[in-house]
Every structure is written in structure tokens, then in C-alpha cells.
Design a protein around this motif. Structure first.
Motif, PDB file in Angstrom:
ATOM      1  N   SER A 169      -2.205  -7.548   7.425  1.00 58.08           N
ATOM      2  CA  SER A 169      -3.391  -7.269   6.619  1.00 58.08           C
ATOM      3  C   SER A 169      -4.521  -6.643   7.419  1.00 58.08           C
ATOM      4  CB  SER A 169      -3.871  -8.571   5.976  1.00 58.08           C
ATOM      5  OG  SER A 169      -5.032  -8.347   5.219  1.00 58.08           O
ATOM      6  N   SER A 211      -7.343  -6.275   5.352  1.00 59.32           N
ATOM      7  CA  SER A 211      -8.243  -6.442   4.210  1.00 59.32           C
ATOM      8  C   SER A 211      -9.692  -6.578   4.635  1.00 59.32           C
ATOM      9  CB  SER A 211      -7.811  -7.676   3.411  1.00 59.32           C
ATOM     10  OG  SER A 211      -8.662  -7.899   2.314  1.00 59.32           O
ATOM     11  N   ASN A 242      -8.652 -10.107  11.454  1.00 57.69           N
ATOM     12  CA  ASN A 242      -8.879 -10.045  10.009  1.00 57.69           C
ATOM     13  C   ASN A 242      -9.979 -11.038   9.625  1.00 57.69           C
ATOM     14  OD1 ASN A 242      -8.236  -8.888   7.501  1.00 57.69           O
ATOM     15  ND2 ASN A 242      -6.965 -10.633   6.948  1.00 57.69           N
ATOM     16  N   ASP A 280     -13.040  -4.695   3.172  1.00 57.83           N
ATOM     17  CA  ASP A 280     -14.115  -5.487   2.583  1.00 57.83           C
ATOM     18  C   ASP A 280     -15.424  -5.285   3.345  1.00 57.83           C
ATOM     19  OD1 ASP A 280     -12.322  -6.457   0.736  1.00 57.83           O
ATOM     20  OD2 ASP A 280     -11.881  -8.286   1.860  1.00 57.83           O
ATOM     21  N   TYR A 290      -1.026  -6.110  -1.472  1.00 54.48           N
ATOM     22  CA  TYR A 290      -1.271  -6.852  -0.239  1.00 54.48           C
ATOM     23  C   TYR A 290      -0.378  -6.307   0.862  1.00 54.48           C
ATOM     24  CZ  TYR A 290       2.844  -9.971   0.290  1.00 54.48           C
ATOM     25  OH  TYR A 290       4.094 -10.492   0.515  1.00 54.48           O
ATOM     26  N   GLY A 326      -4.427  -3.248   0.826  1.00 54.62           N
ATOM     27  CA  GLY A 326      -4.262  -4.591   0.302  1.00 54.62           C
ATOM     28  C   GLY A 326      -5.554  -5.379   0.306  1.00 54.62           C
ATOM     29  N   SER A 327      -5.634  -6.326  -0.620  1.00 48.50           N
ATOM     30  CA  SER A 327      -6.800  -7.199  -0.736  1.00 48.50           C
ATOM     31  C   SER A 327      -6.340  -8.642  -0.630  1.00 48.50           C
ATOM     32  CB  SER A 327      -7.525  -6.969  -2.070  1.00 48.50           C
ATOM     33  OG  SER A 327      -8.514  -7.958  -2.269  1.00 48.50           O
ATOM     34  N   ASP A 328      -6.745  -9.324   0.430  1.00 44.99           N
ATOM     35  CA  ASP A 328      -6.386 -10.731   0.584  1.00 44.99           C
ATOM     36  C   ASP A 328      -7.042 -11.575  -0.500  1.00 44.99           C
ATOM     37  OD1 ASP A 328      -4.974 -10.004   2.786  1.00 44.99           O
ATOM     38  OD2 ASP A 328      -6.403 -10.776   4.256  1.00 44.99           O
ATOM     39  N   LYS A 356      -3.524   1.244   4.452  1.00 46.08           N
ATOM     40  CA  LYS A 356      -3.710  -0.183   4.183  1.00 46.08           C
ATOM     41  C   LYS A 356      -4.745  -0.306   3.067  1.00 46.08           C
ATOM     42  CE  LYS A 356      -1.186  -1.793   7.665  1.00 46.08           C
ATOM     43  NZ  LYS A 356       0.008  -2.618   7.513  1.00 46.08           N
ATOM     44  N   ARG A 376     -15.103   0.306  -0.833  1.00 49.79           N
ATOM     45  CA  ARG A 376     -14.005  -0.397  -0.146  1.00 49.79           C
ATOM     46  C   ARG A 376     -12.988   0.641   0.340  1.00 49.79           C
ATOM     47  NH1 ARG A 376      -9.142  -3.265  -0.578  1.00 49.79           N
ATOM     48  NH2 ARG A 376      -9.250  -5.292   0.498  1.00 49.79           N
ATOM     49  N   SER A 387       0.818  -1.220   0.000  1.00 47.90           N
ATOM     50  CA  SER A 387       0.000   0.000   0.000  1.00 47.90           C
ATOM     51  C   SER A 387       0.845   1.262   0.000  1.00 47.90           C
ATOM     52  CB  SER A 387      -0.910   0.017   1.243  1.00 47.90           C
ATOM     53  OG  SER A 387      -1.761  -1.096   1.263  1.00 47.90           O
TER      54      SER A 387
END
Length: 1008
Positions: free
Chosen positions: A207, A209, A348, A213, A203, A381-383, A379, A222, A178
Motif C-alpha cells: 500500500s 495509500s 504508510n 491521502d 487496494y 488503493g485506499s486503505d 498505486k 488524492r 490499481s
């Protein structure tokens, strides 16, 4: 780059059998016990020492050349520092920094006090990142197939490979973190636009994520909200170490502590509850702390939602009665705070984060303590996207992979399979700055600059656009990532031009100012950042969608649960090559140079495990062996291990420390520092999980000593040595908010303090320097420890020496525990030389090497000290350090970080906190040069300036209007060991907790 033909690195000397003191002892001495030392051996040793000294005096002196400027740069005056505004690249938080440079080289980072995100603070990682600039192991040139190459050769080969990829319409993936701004995002987009199937995947190893989400589900966008702890009257944190490692700890610390300070104008403070599996520095500051199982997080949130008034929510299983009662108490506090309440969760898990959003929405926190209009980009990132990419790599679908700022082979589970799959990709390009597990699998390694060498831009928060500008020319043939992408896109340009173009086309348009783009750019270079109106967001609460698709919580699994957490110094492992951070004691455990498996004392007793016993942790075909550590305040079913250790290349630190001929090595050279535990994580269902239930723990016969510092200089008095049994030294004094509101001196222990002196009191006709530390604000983050190390050239001594109680830090943070009805309290107390007026060290020095200055400082004259250590023995606070050896300074490149204003001490002398006397004198000279009086705040100590909590205040006690003078007249102010009548110039403000029960005395437990 360091010239290896002129000098050898420490590792090369060790490999060649040359010790760090080879010049001092040309041949090894015969060793043995004192009882076996005969007259012949003694005379031989004595005669050898005299001969060595004689030979040393006959050598030709080293010739050093000083080359003056032919044309002096406008901004540089030799011998005087200059400052540059920039942005820290130590993590994704994007804190503003001021870079202190001397003669063209950065030597110190300080927080930018005007920066709207970090507000002048800087964490330990940020302070230590300047050392990484001078790491001799950094990549200095591009690599092709593992061999050094040139940029021309690499560019030709990469362009050829990219043409082949285009020809077969191959998949191109760009894997990054990020940590990027508008220019970097634009450069990546333009590069990927040249391919039929190009996609960027972000990512974060740490995380968040699920939070993004969850907001996509509940708000239709998002995004990561900006958490405003400075607006919160009540905070409930669940498994979120927001003062230590979660998202933006410097920013959160500044906001949180702004609501915790008490004085005549502020009589209230925020309330904070912490539910967590293991002890953290955030938990140590909480007014209510509860140790919980990771499996109970969902149930806690659902019970909390019930108790604040939400209907139709049933916990998946019953909570233990004590935990349920604490959840109910937290709900009452949240209800009182209303829109000024804040609930945060670090787990998470998408369902848990949706519940968090629902609770905050019900309380009205959005728009007050959660800001979506200025959302965070720290942050992103997308898992889910990461899992998709890993599947594509495993299936052989990716034709070209570019990796920047991340190390997936180290970070991700299933690393062996991932490494094999990456090696099969036709084109893999890594932008790593130092050789790592992923770059070893890359066909090309195109090293990026260190952030202090580069032009970069950042946008940590929507509307706050910052720049990073180079403070030094690149120390090798490295190249900025955006320059490499531009060259491979057919439009090669310097990074500066790319950023300026982005600034003119995007940033200036968003500024809404009448100033030209050039003027805005100049302003940003001066301040380090530019505040813009954030883009409008369409995020709005969607009641119908918040619970759709929420799966039932998984049943709790019996047995032990492994929790993988980021350490304050290592984070995800990106700083594993930084010895300052390895030697920094962990703020909670006080252990250095290792990671370890932490158990509660009860669980350790049940398993038959003691401190330092090596245990093997296994689950799902993955195992790791680590030493055990007994941690008060940890839940009995939890085993916690820090991530970020076991990195390739850290084997070199097994040699860190004095390379003397009698040295005993406790670690084989082939072993990295610590053990890698990322294999226990899981990436399933598009979510990265850093905990695993049902692990087995098997004790082994091996012992691995942990170099923990808490017991080294403890001020705790054991019961059998206490002259007054049943009474404890009030090193840390604390009280409750209600008691303080009733009596500002609440928490002051009774007892007689002797005021009689044998000596005439000192007279201070000018300045008299002093310091006050607010324990209610201090979090123990250790930023001050590393700041002091950087400022005062404190050496790294290595694990072996720390085990011998020979660490050299001038400032330490003592950590104490106390058992309470709710579990365990933890307090942190910075401790350095307190510059006593009646200093016990001064009266015992036989050579008058420690003296009292006319401005109240206890000074150490290094050239006069002969190392008797009488002063250390006589110091009640145990804050003096004896320099046992000439600690390594062979690495000339790394020596560039040394502060020329502070002497590099030689072996055999005592050293300690000087209260940054060099800063005091510089500030006085600057005031004289400008022709203005010296003002309060002109001189800031290194520890004071870096503190994100603003817990430290320094100044002139003789000035009644100074901040320190007012602090020392506060009823909460006290000095440690006041009963000894040493009259320290450094004292503390009592710790105040927002709770109703009576104050508990803190004592250090024998098992920690």
C-alpha cells in the motif's frame, strides 16, 4: 491444455512412485557407504548399467509429427521470431514490453526501449511472468461451487443471483487492484451502475495509500506524484526501496542511474542518502546509509524539516546522536540541491507523508522532481475504503462481492474471520487465474486470461495510455474480466471491441490529434503505447491544511519490532507459483526457496540464534515459525520477514528438482514454500501497517537449512589461505567521486601483473566480442539473472540441489559487504563466464570440449563433453555449471517456454554463459539478409537488454567506435583477477560513490 492421458505431470509421477529417471533405472539400486560396497554389489551395479543401456537402445523411437501450415500467416516465418508490443502485467507499474514469439507462442519478454515509463528495462518479475503463462495449475475453466462448469451455466447462475440482489437493493462491492486502464475502469463502472448500491474498492497489498491521502490534504487532490529521480541532484529516501520493490522500480532505476553514470562528458553525479531498518538493494547503492528503527521515521522527518529551514516543528523524541548527525548532513545536501532535491518515504503513515510533502514543497521540488501534472496511477488503493469494506463484510451487509486481481484472505490480517465472513455472502465471484485462498471461498470462479493472452489497456501514468495485446490464443476456457462484466450487464461483447470503443470515445478525444481513431489505434499497436496531454489538475499547495489533524507520534515501544517487507521476486505473493523466482537468489541475502527472520549479528548473538535456527515470532495472538538469517546492516531492534510466502498450492514445489531414487527430501509435501506473516500486519484507523512493535522471539531446537548461494562460488580468499596476508583480492574496485575527478584511475590497486604467455596469442581478424559492466549503475536487481534463464533454457533444480551447491544459473550476482564508520556498505557484482583469451579451462579438457572461437568466445561443445569437470576445477571465476541430472521436463505445457534456438542440455555435461551466441549469429544473418553491414548494437545479450540500469554493454572490441570498445578504454575499466593474466573479454567499471571519505576495500564476511 496439456493432455494428461498422454503424459503425467511431475507431481503425478512422484505420487505414483515413478522417479524422474525411471526410464534410466527401472529398479532401485542397493545403496550404502563406499566402505560397505562388496564385489558382488559392484558387479551387480556395473552389469545393470550395461543391461539398461542395451535395453534402452532396443526401444522403439518416439514418433514426432511436424505439420506444415496450409496457409502461412503473413507475419510468421517458421523458424524466425516475431515481436509484439505489449504491456507487462506482472505488477501495477505497467512497464512496456516486447514479446518475442516463435511459431505462435511467446517465449521471452524484453523491455520496450521507446516506452516513456520503463525506458527499455524489465525486472526479474516481468522476465519470469512468461513462465506463468504455461503453468499447468492455472485454472482452465470456470468453477461453480468448487466444481468445473461451463460459461453458459455460470452466466445463467450469476445473472439469477444478480437479479435477486437487485430485487432487495443489496450492496454490491467490486474489490480490485490499481492495475487497470480506461476500458477496465469503464466496464466496472457500467456494471456497478446497474445496482442501487454499487461501489468499487481498490487496494494495493503493497500500500501507498498514505501518500495519496497526504496529497489530498496538502494539495486538495488524492493523487500519487510521479517521482522524477532523473531530475534529482540529491535524494533522501526513508524506508523506501525504490530500486527494488517500491511503486515502479524499473522506472526509478532508469531515472536514478541516469544521474550516476560518469564519463568524459558527465563529471558530476547525484547524492543519495538512505535511512532504513533493514538492508535493501537501494540502501546498498546509497552514498550514505543509516540503519534506523521504524519508530524513528517520524522523528527523522521532523528533524530534517527543521534543518532545511521549516519552523514550528519539534521531533517527538530525541534521535540517537549518530543518526541525528546523518540527518543534519542530509539536510545540508538537500538545501544545496534546492528544487532539484527529492525526499521520498515508504512508511504508510499519513502524518509522515504530510511532512514529506511539506519538506518537498519548501525545497521547491514540486514541478521538478515531483510531477503532479503527470501523476502516477500505479498505486490508487485506499486503505480507508478497504477497512470500510472489511467492516461491511464482517457485519453481513454485503450481498454480492466481486474480486479481481487481489487475494484478501491471504493479504489481510484476521484472515480466518474474513474467510468465514466472505463465505456467508450470498454471491461471491472471483476472477483468479489460479486457485488461491480467496477463490476457495467464492461461489463462482471465473478465471481471467493471463496478460499475454488478453486484450487489455493500461494507464500507468497520466497521459501514457498503453495496450496489452494477446500473443497467443487462450490455453484454456478462460475469459477476460471485462467480457464477463459485459455479459452480466446484458451487452456481451469481446474484450477487443470494448477496448476499441473506449479508445474511440475517450482516448482519441484526449489525443488532440488530427489522426482518426483507427489510425491512433494502429499506431498504438505498433508502439505499445500512446502519449496524450494529461487532464488538467487543480492540485495546489494548501499551507493551512497540511498540518491540520496531525496526531502526535506514538511513543517508541521497547523490544523487537517486526518489519514485513516485499521480496524482490515474490512482491506481495502473486508470483508464489513461479519456480524461476523461487530459485532466484535474493539480491541481498542470496537465499532461495524460503522466507526467514533476519536479525542483526549482534541481536542474533544476544538471543542465542545462529543461521538456520528456527525461531517462533509472536505478537497479538499471531505466531509464525521461521528459520533465522543473520543480516549485516540491519538495525538491532528489527526483525524483518519477507511477505508473499506460505501461499496455498506451493506445496507442489517440495518435489521440484531431480526425482532420482537417492533423493533426500528436506520438505514435506504438505508444506507450502515459506511461512505466511500477513497476520502480523494491522488494518487500523484506515491504514495498513506492515510493522509491529513489541514482538517476542523464541528460539526452538529445530534447524532449517537455508539454501543461500553467496558462499558457493565465492572469490573471497580466506586469510589463512592468502599468500599475501593482509591483502585482499580486488574483485570489486571502488573509489569516491572526488578521487575520480582528481584522477580517473583512482581506486586502481597496485601490484605487478604478469604479461608473459606460454602460448601464441589469438588473432582476431573479424569480430571480437566483449562486455563491460558499470558497477556504479548496477543495482543487483537480478533482472539479468532471470532474463538469462529464460533465454538459455536454464533449468530449475530445487532447494535440495541448491543446498548441494548445484544451482544452474549461468549468471550470478555476487554480493559483498564492508564495514565502514557509518555501518555496512554493500556492493553487487554480476559474474558470468568472462571468456578469457588465455582460458585456463581450455588447456585441461581431455576431449577438447571447451574451445576458443575465432571471434573471442570460449565455447562449450555439449556433444563432446564427457563431464570430467576439470574445466570447472580450473576456472578461476567459478562460473561453470555441471548438469548433474536430467532436470524435469515432463510438463509438456511448460516446455512451450523453451527457446528453440538453444539446446536443452542433458545430464553429465558442463555448461556456462555462451554470451548468447545464438543472438550474435542471428544478428549477423539478419544484417546479411538485409544487405547492410553489421552495426554496433545489432546484437544484444539477454542480460544487457533487460537491465533497467543500462549497466551492461556488449559489442565488438575490434570496432574502435563501438560502445564496449570505448568502455574498455575508460580509465575506470578493470578486469577481475587481472593478476592471473587470463585476459578476460568481460570487465567492469569501478564503483564510484559520492562521498568524501577514503575508499573501503570490500570483503565477504564469514557470517553471511
Amino acid at each position: 491444455m496439456a493432455d494428461k492421458t498422454y503424459w503425467k505431470t511431475l507431481e503425478e509421477k512422484a505420487a505414483g512412485g515413478v522417479s524422474g529417471t525411471a526410464d534410466e533405472f527401472p529398479e532401485p539400486l542397493e545403496t550404502g557407504s563406499a566402505s560397505n560396497l562388496d564385489r558382488r554389489s559392484f558387479l551387480k551395479a556395473a552389469g545393470f548399467t550395461l543391461g539398461a543401456a542395451t535395453l534402452a537402445g532396443c526401444r522403439e523411437g518416439v514418433v514426432e509429427k511436424a505439420i506444415p501450415y496450409l496457409v502461412t500467416p503473413e507475419t510468421i516465418v517458421p523458424g524466425r521470431p516475431y515481436w509484439m508490443a505489449s504491456t507487462c502485467g506482472g505488477c501495477e507499474a505497467g512497464c512496456g514490453v516486447l514479446v518475442k514469439c516463435r511459431d505462435g507462442r511467446p517465449i521471452k519478454l524484453e523491455g520496450n526501449p521507446d516506452h516513456p515509463v520503463s525506458r527499455g528495462g524489465l525486472c526479474a518479475v516481468g522476465q519470469a511472468s512468461v513462465l506463468e503463462l504455461y503453468d499447468s495449475k492455472r485454472l482452465r475453466a470456470p468453477l461453480q461451487a468448487g466444481k468445473q462448469s461451463t460459461w453458459r451455466e455460470v452466466d445463467d447462475a450469476v445473472l439469477h443471483a444478480l437479479d435477486e440482489t437487485r430485487g432487495r437493493s443489496g450492496q454490491v462491492r467490486f474489490l480490485t487492484t490499481s492495475d487497470s486502464g480506461p476500458a477496465a475502469r469503464g466496464a466496472i463502472s457500467r456494471f456497478l451502475a446497474g445496482f442501487a448500491d454499487g461501489r468499487v474498492v481498490r487496494y494495493d497489498p503493497l500500500s501507498c495509500s498514505a501518500i495519496l491521502d497526504a496529497h489530498a490534504a496538502t494539495h486538495g487532490a488524492r493523487m500519487l506524484p510521479r517521482y522524477r529521480f532523473d531530475e534529482a541532484d540529491a535524494v533522501v529516501a526513508i524506508d523506501a526501496d525504490f530500486l527494488g520493490t517500491w511503486i515502479s522500480p524499473v522506472e526509478f532505476t532508469a531515472g536514478y542511474t541516469s544521474r550516476r553514470r560518469l564519463d568524459e562528458t558527465r563529471r558530476e553525479m547525484s547524492w543519495h542518502a538512505q535511512f532504513e531498518p533493514g538492508m535493501t538493494i537501494t540502501g546498498g547503492k546509497a552514498d550514505l546509509r543509516v540503519a534506523v528503527r521504524p519508530a524513528d521515521v517520524r522523528a527523522i522527518l521532523e528533524r530534517l524539516a527543521q534543518r532545511v529551514g521549516l519552523s514550528g516543528i519539534e521531533p517527538p523524541h530525541e534521535l540517537p546522536a549518530p543518526v541525528a548527525a546523518k540527518v543534519d548532513a542530509a539536510a545540508v545536501r538537500l538545501g544545496r540541491a534546492g528544487s532539484r532535491a527529492l525526499v521520498v518515504c515508504g512508511t504508510n503513515d499519513l502524518a509522515s507523508q504530510r511532512l514529506v510533502n511539506r519538506i518537498n514543497q519548501h525545497l521547491g521540488a514540486y514541478g521538478t522532481t515531483l510531477d503532479l501534472s503527470r501523476s502516477s496511477f500505479q498505486k490508487q488503493g485506499s486503505d480507508g475504503e478497504l477497512a470500510r469494506l472489511v467492516a461491511e463484510i464482517g457485519n453481513g451487509e454485503v450481498d454480492a462481492l466481486f474480486i479481481a486481481g487481489v487475494n484478501p484472505v491471504y493479504d489481510l490480517p484476521g484472515s480466518a474471520e474474513l474467510a468465514v465472513a466472505i463465505e456467508k455472502i450470498p454471491l461471491v465471484v472471483s476472477f483468479a487465474t489460479i486457485a488461491d485462498e480467496t477463490s476457495a471461498r467464492a461461489r463462482f470462479v471465473c478465471p481471467d486470461h493471463h496478460f499475454l493472452e488478453a486484450w487489455r489497456d493500461y494507464e500507468p501514468v497520466a497521459g501514457v495510455v498503453a495496450v496489452g495485446q494477446p500473443a497467443i490464443a487462450p490455453l484454456g476456457a478462460t475469459r477476460a474480466m471485462i467480457e464477463s462484466l459485459a455479459a452480466w450487464s446484458g451487452a456481451a461483447r469481446p474484450a477487443y471491441e470494448i477496448i476499441r470503443e473506449t479508445w474511440a470515445s475517450e482516448v482519441a478525444a484526449r489525443a488532440g490529434s488530427t489522426d482518426s481513431a483507427d489510425k491512433l489505434w494502429s499506431k498504438t499497436l505498433s508502439t505499445g503505447f500512446l502519449e496524450l496531454d494529461p487532464a488538467a489538475t487543480a492540485a495546489a499547495w494548501n499551507e493551512a491544511e497540511w498540518s491540520s489533524g496531525m496526531e502526535a507520534a506514538a511513543p517508541a515501544v521497547e523490544g523487537l519490532t517486526l518489519v514485513i517487507y516485499p521480496a524482490v521476486g515474490m512482491l506481495d505473493g502473486r508470483h508464489a507459483h513461479n519456480p524461476w523466482l523461487h530459485e532466484m537468489p535474493d539480491p541481498v541475502t542470496k537465499v532461495t526457496w524460503d522466507n526467514y527472520a533476519s536479525f542483526s549479528p549482534a541481536t542474533a548473538a544476544r538471543l542465542g540464534v545462529e543461521e538456520g535456527r528456527v525461531v517462533t515470532i509472536a505478537a497479538g495472538g499471531v505466531s509464525a515459525s521461521l528459520p533465522a538469517h543473520l543480516q549485516p546492516g540491519q538495525h538491532d531492534v528489527v526483525v524483518s520477514v519477507a511477505m508473499g510466502y506460505g501461499r496455498a498450492g506451493t506445496e507442489r514445489f517440495s518435489l521440484t528438482g531431480p526425482q532420482w531414487i537417492f533423493r533426500r527430501r528436506l520438505q514435506k509435501e504438505s508444506e507450502p514454500v515459506g511461512a505466511r506473516v500477513a497476520g502480523f500486519a494491522t488494518l487500523e484507523g484506515g491504514v495498513m501497517k506492515l510493522s509491529r512493535a513489541g514482538v517476542s522471539v523464541t528460539p526452538t531446537a529445530a534447524l532449517h537449512p537455508l539454501a543461500a548461494t553467496q558462499q558457493h562460488h565465492s572469490l573471497f580468499v580466506p586469510e589463512h589461505l592468502n599468500p599475501k596476508p593482509g591483502e585482499k583480492r580486488p574483485i570489486v574496485q571502488e573509489t569516491t567521486l572526488g578521487a575520480w575527478q582528481h584522477d580517473p584511475r583512482a581506486g586502481e590497486p597496485g601490484g605487478h601483473h604478469f604479461d608473459a604467455d606460454l602460448w601464441k596469442p589469438h588473432e582476431y581478424t573479424g569480430h571480437r566480442w566483449g562486455m563491460a559492466i558499470d558497477l556504479s549503475a548496477c543495482t543487483g536487481c537480478s533482472g539479468c539473472v532471470i532474463s538469462c534463464q529464460a533465454e538459455n533454457n536454464v533449468p530449475v533444480v530445487g532447494k535440495d540441489e541448491v543446498l548441494r551447491q548445484r544451482e544452474m544459473h549461468w549468471l550470478r550476482i555476487d554480493r559483498y559487504y564492508a564495514e565502514t564508520e557509518d555501518g555496512v556498505d554493500m556492493v553487487q557484482q554480476p559474474m558470468m563466464c568472462v571468456h578469457c583469451e588465455n582460458a585456463s579451462c581450455e588447456s585441461v579438457c581431455p576431449v577438447v570440449a571447451t574451445v576458443h572461437s575465432e571471434e573471442g568466445l570460449n565455447q562449450q561443445v555439449y556433444n563432446r563433453c564427457v563431464g570430467t569437470r576439470y574445466c570447472a576445477n580450473n576456472c578461476a571465476f567459478k562460473v561453470r555449471r555441471f548438469n548433474w541430472f536430467d532436470y524435469p521436463h515432463e510438463d509438456r505445457l511448460q516446455n512451450m517456454v523453451l527457446n528453440p534456438d538453444v539446446t536443452v542440455r542433458s545430464r553429465g555435461v558442463m555448461e556456462k554463459c555462451s554470451m548468447c551466441v545464438q543472438r550474435i549469429e542471428y544478428a549477423k544473418l539478419e544484417a546479411k539478409r538485409r544487405g547492410v553491414p553489421f552495426a554496433d548494437g545489432d546484437a544484444k545479450m539477454a542480460c544487457e537488454q533487460s537491465c533497467p540500469a543500462r549497466a551492461i554493454v556488449f559489442g565488438d572490441i575490434n570496432d574502435p567506435e563501438s560502445r564496449v570498445s570505448k568502455a574498455q578504454h575508460d580509465p575506470r575499466y578493470y578486469v577481475a583477477l587481472g593478476e592471473l593474466n587470463l585476459r578476460p573479454a568481460v570487465g567492469y567499471k569501478r564503483l564510484v560513490r559520492n562521498r568524501e571519505e577514503a575508499v573501503a576495500r570490500h570483503e565477504e564476511k564469514t557470517h553471511v
